[in-house]
Design an enzyme around this catalytic site. Sequence first.
Site, PDB file in Angstrom:
ATOM      1  N   GLY A 246       1.531   1.478  -0.996  1.00  0.00           N
ATOM      2  CA  GLY A 246       2.269   2.287  -1.948  1.00  0.00           C
ATOM      3  C   GLY A 246       3.474   2.949  -1.326  1.00  0.00           C
ATOM      4  O   GLY A 246       4.210   3.684  -1.976  1.00  0.00           O
TER       5      GLY A 246
ATOM      6  N   VAL B 277       7.092   2.633   1.377  1.00  0.00           N
ATOM      7  CA  VAL B 277       8.272   1.776   1.464  1.00  0.00           C
ATOM      8  C   VAL B 277       8.104   0.671   2.504  1.00  0.00           C
ATOM      9  O   VAL B 277       8.544  -0.461   2.286  1.00  0.00           O
ATOM     10  CB  VAL B 277       9.534   2.627   1.749  1.00  0.00           C
ATOM     11  CG1 VAL B 277       9.424   3.338   3.098  1.00  0.00           C
ATOM     12  CG2 VAL B 277      10.798   1.777   1.694  1.00  0.00           C
TER      13      VAL B 277
ATOM     14  N   CYS C  39      -9.295   3.014  11.193  1.00  0.00           N
ATOM     15  CA  CYS C  39      -9.049   2.323   9.929  1.00  0.00           C
ATOM     16  C   CYS C  39      -8.456   0.938  10.180  1.00  0.00           C
ATOM     17  O   CYS C  39      -8.845  -0.044   9.532  1.00  0.00           O
ATOM     18  CB  CYS C  39      -8.119   3.150   9.047  1.00  0.00           C
ATOM     19  SG  CYS C  39      -7.798   2.446   7.412  1.00  0.00           S
TER      20      CYS C  39
ATOM     21  N   CYS D  45      -5.393  10.967   5.638  1.00  0.00           N
ATOM     22  CA  CYS D  45      -5.346  10.660   4.204  1.00  0.00           C
ATOM     23  C   CYS D  45      -6.551  11.170   3.448  1.00  0.00           C
ATOM     24  O   CYS D  45      -6.446  11.504   2.270  1.00  0.00           O
ATOM     25  CB  CYS D  45      -5.182   9.154   3.997  1.00  0.00           C
ATOM     26  SG  CYS D  45      -6.618   8.165   4.489  1.00  0.00           S
TER      27      CYS D  45
END
Length: 385
Positions: free
Chosen positions: A28, A30, A120, A219
Amino acid sequence: MTDSLPGSPSGPAGGPGRRLRVLAAMSGGVDSAVAAARAVDAGHEVTGVHLALSANPKSFRTGARGCCTVEDSRDARRAADVIGIPFYVWDLAERFRQDVVEDFIAEYREGRTPNPCLRCNEKIKFAALLDKALALGFDAVCTGHYATVVRTPEGHRELHRSADLGKDQSYVLGVLDERQLAHAMFPLGDTRATKEEIRAEAERRGLAVARKPDSHDICFIADGDTQGFLAGHLGSAEGDILDEEGRKVGTHSGAHGFTIGQRRGLRIGHPAPDGKPRYVLDISPVTNTVTVGPAEALDVVALTAIRPRWCGAAPTGPGRYTAQLRAHGGETPVTAEPDGDTLRVGFAEPVRGVAPGQAIVLYDGTRVVGSATIAATERAGAPVG
């Protein structure tokens, strides 16, 4: 060494001029949107996928600063529509909770300082996602990371720093092995374009994410309050803050709220005898104590790391490398020797701010040799866990 072509992985599936089936991980933001567009420009058959990493997305950060939000999913879908590629959302929330969030909490419970972004990449983007992609017949996974995969004349795959060292993200990719690198595509790694030039490219392509702020912080911590998040999962328990001689100089509400090298927020009622600032030197979850002392007591001369992962063949003996100890840190000269599941590292000059749980990544020039998790450090000849 032969550099791989932009947009082409250096694996068995990749080769100059071959059209690949590519799964583009679209966060989501750039960078991942431009990476997906460049993969299309390179002639590949690209499918976009956004990873849903929370069973309740609103529990993660909202707005433009996260990478796992409802807004991010919508931004990724709009970018895929503009690029003209199929788009799907894959639910990896349970895997993310187990492998990243619970690991993060468990590490802090044991007094260690983990890097969830590195975990992750290891467990989600280049394990769960890549394995699923290969099972579905894709040749490669494409991301917006700034790093470069290189194929040697002998056919081996290596991970190297980005062409633009200022944006290099090879540190958080140091957990990837050669098999994973063979199916990894980093279309932004070969570019020396500034971030503003990447944004300008996104604007030219009509991507609405062109001016979206970069993601920051962790996040899965919705408000950015890491200490509050940990207190909610680990609870509060008053303990002592001790000096190097074991004298009590203050109290705290949970040892998990501290990190090695921390200076601010210690809430010590009186200054050190010499008037100098004090720093966190050690965290003991067993006794729920935090030890503080002068800055020079943070000097680390050697460390032992565990669970090494090699970006290619493992070294067979001692060697001289440079090491990076945090995502945005510099390099420092080291000697390193693997011994089975451990790695012994000595520093040419003492370094500070090194904590168990962090990752150390070894480099040979721009090549990533591998990474390991710091288990223990040595200061002035004395081990500190």
